[in-house]
Design a protein around this motif. Sequence first.
Motif, PDB file in Angstrom:
ATOM      1  N   MET A   1       0.841  -0.614  -0.034  1.00 10.52           N
ATOM      2  CA  MET A   1      -0.470  -0.111  -0.138  1.00 10.52           C
ATOM      3  C   MET A   1       0.679   1.274   0.091  1.00 10.52           C
ATOM      4  O   MET A   1       1.716   1.355   1.076  1.00 10.52           O
ATOM      5  CB  MET A   1      -0.874   0.298   1.212  1.00 10.52           C
ATOM      6  CG  MET A   1      -1.643   1.117   1.720  1.00 10.52           C
ATOM      7  SD  MET A   1      -3.352   0.470   2.837  1.00 10.52           S
ATOM      8  CE  MET A   1      -4.467   1.809   2.101  1.00 10.52           C
ATOM      9  N   ARG A   2       0.630   2.420  -0.705  1.00 13.55           N
ATOM     10  CA  ARG A   2       1.560   3.623  -0.900  1.00 13.55           C
ATOM     11  C   ARG A   2       0.056   4.622  -0.667  1.00 13.55           C
ATOM     12  O   ARG A   2      -0.052   4.932  -0.404  1.00 13.55           O
ATOM     13  CB  ARG A   2       1.462   3.884  -2.694  1.00 13.55           C
ATOM     14  CG  ARG A   2       2.711   4.874  -2.201  1.00 13.55           C
ATOM     15  CD  ARG A   2       3.026   4.804  -3.980  1.00 13.55           C
ATOM     16  NE  ARG A   2       4.492   5.333  -3.874  1.00 13.55           N
ATOM     17  CZ  ARG A   2       4.957   7.153  -4.835  1.00 13.55           C
ATOM     18  NH1 ARG A   2       3.251   7.411  -4.783  1.00 13.55           N
ATOM     19  NH2 ARG A   2       5.805   7.729  -4.679  1.00 13.55           N
ATOM     20  N   ILE A   3       1.073   5.188   0.555  1.00 12.98           N
ATOM     21  CA  ILE A   3       0.312   6.246   1.769  1.00 12.98           C
ATOM     22  C   ILE A   3       1.172   7.581   1.343  1.00 12.98           C
ATOM     23  O   ILE A   3       2.004   7.698   2.029  1.00 12.98           O
ATOM     24  CB  ILE A   3       0.243   5.548   2.551  1.00 12.98           C
ATOM     25  CG1 ILE A   3      -0.368   4.099   2.781  1.00 12.98           C
ATOM     26  CG2 ILE A   3      -0.768   6.614   3.801  1.00 12.98           C
ATOM     27  CD1 ILE A   3      -0.733   3.909   4.224  1.00 12.98           C
ATOM     28  N   MET A   4       0.201   8.638   1.031  1.00 15.58           N
ATOM     29  CA  MET A   4       0.597  10.199   1.117  1.00 15.58           C
ATOM     30  C   MET A   4      -0.077   9.884   2.499  1.00 15.58           C
ATOM     31  O   MET A   4      -1.255  10.334   2.850  1.00 15.58           O
ATOM     32  CB  MET A   4       0.392  10.516  -0.088  1.00 15.58           C
ATOM     33  CG  MET A   4       0.369  11.611   0.003  1.00 15.58           C
ATOM     34  SD  MET A   4      -0.793  13.242  -1.187  1.00 15.58           S
ATOM     35  CE  MET A   4      -0.004  15.146  -0.373  1.00 15.58           C
ATOM     36  N   VAL A   5       0.751  11.487   3.547  1.00 18.20           N
ATOM     37  CA  VAL A   5       0.797  11.834   4.737  1.00 18.20           C
ATOM     38  C   VAL A   5       0.758  13.499   4.445  1.00 18.20           C
ATOM     39  O   VAL A   5       1.993  13.584   3.947  1.00 18.20           O
ATOM     40  CB  VAL A   5       1.443  11.628   5.543  1.00 18.20           C
ATOM     41  CG1 VAL A   5       1.209  12.075   7.111  1.00 18.20           C
ATOM     42  CG2 VAL A   5       1.174   9.614   5.994  1.00 18.20           C
ATOM     43  N   THR A   6       0.175  13.724   4.493  1.00 13.59           N
ATOM     44  CA  THR A   6       0.101  15.886   4.121  1.00 13.59           C
ATOM     45  C   THR A   6      -0.759  16.320   5.650  1.00 13.59           C
ATOM     46  O   THR A   6      -0.883  15.070   6.364  1.00 13.59           O
ATOM     47  CB  THR A   6      -0.193  15.778   3.693  1.00 13.59           C
ATOM     48  OG1 THR A   6      -0.599  17.871   3.004  1.00 13.59           O
ATOM     49  CG2 THR A   6      -2.141  15.618   3.237  1.00 13.59           C
ATOM     50  N   ASN A   7      -0.562  17.538   5.999  1.00 17.48           N
ATOM     51  CA  ASN A   7      -1.304  18.597   6.675  1.00 17.48           C
ATOM     52  C   ASN A   7      -1.513  19.979   6.302  1.00 17.48           C
ATOM     53  O   ASN A   7      -1.151  20.084   4.862  1.00 17.48           O
ATOM     54  CB  ASN A   7      -0.774  18.338   7.845  1.00 17.48           C
ATOM     55  CG  ASN A   7       0.367  19.046   8.081  1.00 17.48           C
ATOM     56  OD1 ASN A   7       1.694  20.107   6.775  1.00 17.48           O
ATOM     57  ND2 ASN A   7       1.166  19.552   9.054  1.00 17.48           N
ATOM     58  N   ASP A   8      -1.824  20.572   6.663  1.00 20.44           N
ATOM     59  CA  ASP A   8      -2.533  22.333   6.954  1.00 20.44           C
ATOM     60  C   ASP A   8      -1.392  22.797   7.601  1.00 20.44           C
ATOM     61  O   ASP A   8      -1.700  23.731   7.564  1.00 20.44           O
ATOM     62  CB  ASP A   8      -3.947  22.902   6.657  1.00 20.44           C
ATOM     63  CG  ASP A   8      -4.414  22.559   7.535  1.00 20.44           C
ATOM     64  OD1 ASP A   8      -3.659  22.206   8.826  1.00 20.44           O
ATOM     65  OD2 ASP A   8      -5.576  22.972   8.198  1.00 20.44           O
ATOM     66  N   ASP A   9      -0.676  23.030   8.422  1.00 22.23           N
ATOM     67  CA  ASP A   9       0.124  23.322   9.859  1.00 22.23           C
ATOM     68  C   ASP A   9       1.577  23.756   9.533  1.00 22.23           C
ATOM     69  O   ASP A   9       2.606  23.336   9.899  1.00 22.23           O
ATOM     70  CB  ASP A   9      -0.301  22.640  11.135  1.00 22.23           C
ATOM     71  CG  ASP A   9      -1.494  22.376  11.215  1.00 22.23           C
ATOM     72  OD1 ASP A   9      -1.894  23.387  11.649  1.00 22.23           O
ATOM     73  OD2 ASP A   9      -1.760  21.332  11.897  1.00 22.23           O
ATOM     74  N   GLY A  10       1.572  22.403   8.099  1.00 22.11           N
ATOM     75  CA  GLY A  10       3.054  23.072   7.414  1.00 22.11           C
ATOM     76  C   GLY A  10       4.241  21.695   7.876  1.00 22.11           C
ATOM     77  O   GLY A  10       3.942  20.814   8.613  1.00 22.11           O
ATOM     78  N   ILE A  11       5.340  21.263   7.516  1.00 21.64           N
ATOM     79  CA  ILE A  11       6.111  20.193   7.194  1.00 21.64           C
ATOM     80  C   ILE A  11       6.552  20.300   8.882  1.00 21.64           C
ATOM     81  O   ILE A  11       7.289  18.952   9.171  1.00 21.64           O
ATOM     82  CB  ILE A  11       7.569  20.307   6.107  1.00 21.64           C
ATOM     83  CG1 ILE A  11       8.181  18.591   6.038  1.00 21.64           C
ATOM     84  CG2 ILE A  11       8.274  21.386   6.604  1.00 21.64           C
ATOM     85  CD1 ILE A  11       7.262  17.861   5.093  1.00 21.64           C
TER      86      ILE A  11
END
Length: 276
Positions: A1-11
């Motif tokens: 499984m290939r999962i992208m993890v992101t957010n809106d608070d920054g890296i």
Amino acid sequence: MRIMVTNDDGIDSVGLHVLARAMLPFGEVVVAAPDGEYSGTSSAFGALHMLRPEMHRAHIAGIDTAWAISGPPALCVMFARLGALGDPFDLVVSGINPGANVGRAVYHSGTIGAAITARNGGVTGIAVSQAVDTGSVMGQAWDDMIKNQKWHVAAEVATAAVASVAADPLPEPGCLNINVPNLELHDIKGWRRTEVASMVSRTMTTVDVVPKEGHEDAYYLRFEWGPKEVIDHPVDEDVGAVSAGYVSTTWLSKLHASEPVGGELAEQAIEKLLAG
């Protein structure tokens, strides 16, 4: 499984790092998150004809591949869909956001916007947010807001949800909004599948228009927040569930046309115009 993890608070967000490491048992994890703060951007891309976005390698302990992208989270997801991060992703997980994304915040959250954009692009998106002890409002000191955050609990809840999706993929892409109380796991009362409430636990109360010294007809807009209210919402609404100590899960639908409620006059006006 290939999962992208992101957010809106920054890296650099701790919640992002904790969530990314929690996803490692499920396969390849790639972090692609904004290079700075993009809270409140919803599913916005920005002005595409003016953008000159960049991506830069970032370091997150325990994660092999991480990128900081100069744009909001929805744009990060769009770039991933278009192949900027290699092979297609099977899942997009967004968070962990400090501050519950419930009630009206669902319309504005960049955390949720990333998950919605994933779903719109044919990939299931899961948004993970966690209540904070001291308020969760714009303008609040960041360190004060997250100093007592129990990130590991929200990560465990996210892990359980992702394990289920990995074991039994959805028949069609969905968007799941998860909100977790800031409690230890054994103190959480349970979970509720919830509706989106019409209110939030803390709202902006006033905006003061303050003259900007040395600039004629220019003003600062300074807003004030009301006290954190005791919410008397039922636990089948997201605000009420989290306030009462439950994990809230809400499956967010796609936008669809609805029957007008008293708005037929607008259509009649258009019809009249077109009839000449």
